[in-house]
Design a protein around this motif. Structure first.
Motif, PDB file in Angstrom:
ATOM      1  N   ALA A 201      33.972 -70.906  -3.093  1.00 10.16           N
ATOM      2  CA  ALA A 201      35.052 -70.029  -2.662  1.00 10.16           C
ATOM      3  C   ALA A 201      35.255 -70.211  -1.167  1.00 10.16           C
ATOM      4  N   PRO A 202      36.481 -70.477  -0.705  1.00 12.48           N
ATOM      5  CA  PRO A 202      36.707 -70.681   0.729  1.00 12.48           C
ATOM      6  C   PRO A 202      36.473 -69.404   1.521  1.00 12.48           C
ATOM      7  N   THR A 203      36.038 -69.566   2.764  1.00 14.12           N
ATOM      8  CA  THR A 203      35.705 -68.417   3.611  1.00 14.12           C
ATOM      9  C   THR A 203      36.645 -68.255   4.799  1.00 14.12           C
ATOM     10  N   VAL A 204      37.658 -69.103   4.924  1.00 15.86           N
ATOM     11  CA  VAL A 204      38.507 -69.071   6.113  1.00 15.86           C
ATOM     12  C   VAL A 204      39.178 -67.706   6.299  1.00 15.86           C
ATOM     13  N   GLU A 205      39.550 -67.044   5.196  1.00 15.80           N
ATOM     14  CA  GLU A 205      40.260 -65.776   5.317  1.00 15.80           C
ATOM     15  C   GLU A 205      39.353 -64.611   5.701  1.00 15.80           C
ATOM     16  N   VAL A 206      38.039 -64.804   5.627  1.00 16.39           N
ATOM     17  CA  VAL A 206      37.137 -63.727   6.009  1.00 16.39           C
ATOM     18  C   VAL A 206      36.842 -63.739   7.501  1.00 16.39           C
ATOM     19  N   SER A 207      37.234 -64.806   8.193  1.00 15.80           N
ATOM     20  CA  SER A 207      36.944 -64.915   9.624  1.00 15.80           C
ATOM     21  C   SER A 207      37.519 -63.758  10.446  1.00 15.80           C
ATOM     22  N   PRO A 208      38.798 -63.362  10.280  1.00 10.26           N
ATOM     23  CA  PRO A 208      39.314 -62.212  11.040  1.00 10.26           C
ATOM     24  C   PRO A 208      38.607 -60.911  10.695  1.00 10.26           C
ATOM     25  N   LEU A 209      38.236 -60.746   9.435  1.00  9.94           N
ATOM     26  CA  LEU A 209      37.521 -59.541   9.030  1.00  9.94           C
ATOM     27  C   LEU A 209      36.154 -59.472   9.689  1.00  9.94           C
ATOM     28  N   LEU A 210      35.486 -60.609   9.791  1.00 12.73           N
ATOM     29  CA  LEU A 210      34.194 -60.650  10.470  1.00 12.73           C
ATOM     30  C   LEU A 210      34.330 -60.239  11.932  1.00 12.73           C
ATOM     31  N   ASP A 211      35.418 -60.674  12.571  1.00 12.34           N
ATOM     32  CA  ASP A 211      35.647 -60.279  13.957  1.00 12.34           C
ATOM     33  C   ASP A 211      35.716 -58.760  14.086  1.00 12.34           C
ATOM     34  N   MET A 212      36.359 -58.106  13.129  1.00 12.16           N
ATOM     35  CA  MET A 212      36.454 -56.645  13.141  1.00 12.16           C
ATOM     36  C   MET A 212      35.088 -56.001  12.951  1.00 12.16           C
ATOM     37  N   LEU A 213      34.296 -56.563  12.043  1.00 10.37           N
ATOM     38  CA  LEU A 213      32.959 -56.017  11.787  1.00 10.37           C
ATOM     39  C   LEU A 213      32.044 -56.205  12.989  1.00 10.37           C
ATOM     40  N   VAL A 214      32.151 -57.349  13.629  1.00  9.19           N
ATOM     41  CA  VAL A 214      31.364 -57.602  14.836  1.00  9.19           C
ATOM     42  C   VAL A 214      31.751 -56.615  15.934  1.00  9.19           C
ATOM     43  N   ALA A 215      33.041 -56.336  16.048  1.00 15.31           N
ATOM     44  CA  ALA A 215      33.501 -55.377  17.052  1.00 15.31           C
ATOM     45  C   ALA A 215      32.948 -53.985  16.773  1.00 15.31           C
ATOM     46  N   GLU A 216      32.790 -53.634  15.513  1.00 17.99           N
ATOM     47  CA  GLU A 216      32.192 -52.336  15.170  1.00 17.99           C
ATOM     48  C   GLU A 216      30.762 -52.230  15.682  1.00 17.99           C
ATOM     49  N   VAL A 217      30.010 -53.308  15.514  1.00 22.32           N
ATOM     50  CA  VAL A 217      28.626 -53.303  15.986  1.00 22.32           C
ATOM     51  C   VAL A 217      28.591 -53.175  17.503  1.00 22.32           C
ATOM     52  N   ALA A 218      29.538 -53.829  18.162  1.00 17.18           N
ATOM     53  CA  ALA A 218      29.592 -53.765  19.622  1.00 17.18           C
ATOM     54  C   ALA A 218      30.007 -52.381  20.117  1.00 17.18           C
ATOM     55  N   ARG A 219      30.708 -51.613  19.262  1.00 20.11           N
ATOM     56  CA  ARG A 219      31.127 -50.258  19.617  1.00 20.11           C
ATOM     57  C   ARG A 219      30.589 -49.305  18.560  1.00 20.11           C
ATOM     58  N   PRO A 220      29.303 -48.997  18.585  1.00 15.81           N
ATOM     59  CA  PRO A 220      28.702 -48.176  17.530  1.00 15.81           C
ATOM     60  C   PRO A 220      29.273 -46.766  17.447  1.00 15.81           C
ATOM     61  N   ASP A 221      29.939 -46.319  18.509  1.00 10.13           N
ATOM     62  CA  ASP A 221      30.519 -44.986  18.485  1.00 10.13           C
ATOM     63  C   ASP A 221      31.917 -44.986  17.883  1.00 10.13           C
ATOM     64  N   ALA A 222      32.452 -46.190  17.574  1.00 13.35           N
ATOM     65  CA  ALA A 222      33.793 -46.283  17.014  1.00 13.35           C
ATOM     66  C   ALA A 222      33.781 -45.857  15.551  1.00 13.35           C
ATOM     67  N   GLN A 223      34.937 -45.494  15.062  1.00 17.57           N
ATOM     68  CA  GLN A 223      35.052 -45.098  13.670  1.00 17.57           C
ATOM     69  C   GLN A 223      34.762 -46.290  12.775  1.00 17.57           C
ATOM     70  N   GLN A 224      33.904 -46.094  11.782  1.00 16.37           N
ATOM     71  CA  GLN A 224      33.503 -47.184  10.906  1.00 16.37           C
ATOM     72  C   GLN A 224      34.504 -47.302   9.757  1.00 16.37           C
ATOM     73  N   GLY A 225      35.614 -47.953  10.025  1.00 13.98           N
ATOM     74  CA  GLY A 225      36.689 -47.970   9.042  1.00 13.98           C
ATOM     75  C   GLY A 225      36.826 -49.266   8.272  1.00 13.98           C
ATOM     76  N   VAL A 226      36.055 -50.279   8.604  1.00 12.03           N
ATOM     77  CA  VAL A 226      36.189 -51.567   7.923  1.00 12.03           C
ATOM     78  C   VAL A 226      35.331 -51.566   6.672  1.00 12.03           C
ATOM     79  N   GLY A 227      35.858 -52.141   5.611  1.00  9.50           N
ATOM     80  CA  GLY A 227      35.064 -52.255   4.382  1.00  9.50           C
ATOM     81  C   GLY A 227      35.914 -51.943   3.174  1.00  9.50           C
ATOM     82  N   GLY A 228      35.300 -52.003   2.016  1.00  9.88           N
ATOM     83  CA  GLY A 228      36.013 -51.695   0.789  1.00  9.88           C
ATOM     84  C   GLY A 228      35.829 -52.773  -0.244  1.00  9.88           C
ATOM     85  N   SER A 229      36.408 -52.522  -1.422  1.00  6.85           N
ATOM     86  CA  SER A 229      36.330 -53.491  -2.509  1.00  6.85           C
ATOM     87  C   SER A 229      37.719 -54.020  -2.780  1.00  6.85           C
TER      88      SER A 229
END
Length: 233
Positions: A201-229
């Motif tokens: 399964a290609p992973t190219v489309e998950v790259s922007p989502l990973l950037d968002m998740l990484v940003a969450e870790v960098a800002r632990p006080d930010a609202q944890q809104g990324v995720g889902g099924s």
């Protein structure tokens, strides 16, 4: 691809981890291509994880706080716990952040920083004929396989993926979720299945989502809104 060529190409993928800082003395001599090839293979094996209990594989990516695996390997929903095991046997806790069942990609956030060099996720898709690398689960012996991307096409079990990766890799049971990487050690796909587990399964489309998740870790006080099924954005 010859071993010599892989040695030179894998060297490029290792530069981010191995470039000396301004205060470090330069190396006396460049390592031989075979040595670079071995280092690249080792980096791939180190970044590959086994899901606990050992039913699938995955790979540590981005900032070292996240791992990718196949969505069909995740037995819970986003927010559930999914530990992973490193090559040396260390067990790391993790939380499932994203489960994209239509693209068969899931993201796990590790509780702590993984003590290995994470791999980047490619931001552009691979092209047919490209030579890639596959290692499989990290709890099995053997060297990574030098494989070919034979074609891109539809796979019935990946309904939201117009260009699944049909490769020459020889997988085994339990290799689902293992990474397929390009010449720069960037993740381009995750083993999905098919005859002898040769489809990724290609992973190219998950790259922007990973950037968002990484940003969450960098800002632990930010609202944890990324995720889902379902489908990733």
């Amino acid at each position: 691809m010859t071993r010599t060529r892989w040695g030179g190409l894998l060297a490029l993928g290792l530069l981010a981890a191995c470039t000396p800082t301004r205060d470090e003395a330069p190396a006396q001599s460049a390592p031989a291509p075979e040595s670079l090839r071995a280092e690249g293979f080792s980096a791939l094996k180190d970044a590959t994880v086994t899901l606990y209990p050992g039913h699938c594989a995955g790979v540590i990516v981005a900032d070292g706080h996240h791992a990718l695996t196949a969505a069909h390997c995740i037995r819970g929903e986003p927010g559930s716990r999914q530990p992973v095991v490193l090559r040396e046997g260390q067990l790391m806790g993790g939380e499932v952040k994203v489960v994209d069942v239509l693209r068969d990609v899931a993201v796990i956030r590790l509780d702590t920083l993984a003590p290995v060099h994470p791999l980047a996720v490619a931001s552009t898709p691979p092209t047919p004929g490209m030579e890639l690398l596959f290692a499989g689960r990290n709890d099995r012996p053997g060297q990574p396989q030098e494989i070919e991307l034979r074609r891109l096409g539809r796979c019935p079990s990946l309904p939201d993926v117009p260009q699944a990766l049909f490769t020459s890799l020889r997988g085994a049971k339990g290799d689902s979720g293992a990474p397929v990487v390009d010449e720069h050690l960037r993740v381009v796909g995750l083993v999905h299945g098919g005859a002898a587990c040769s489809i990724a399964a290609p992973t190219v489309e998950v790259s922007p989502l990973l950037d968002m998740l990484v940003a969450e870790v960098a800002r632990p006080d930010a609202q944890q809104g990324v995720g889902g099924s379902g489908s990733a954005p």
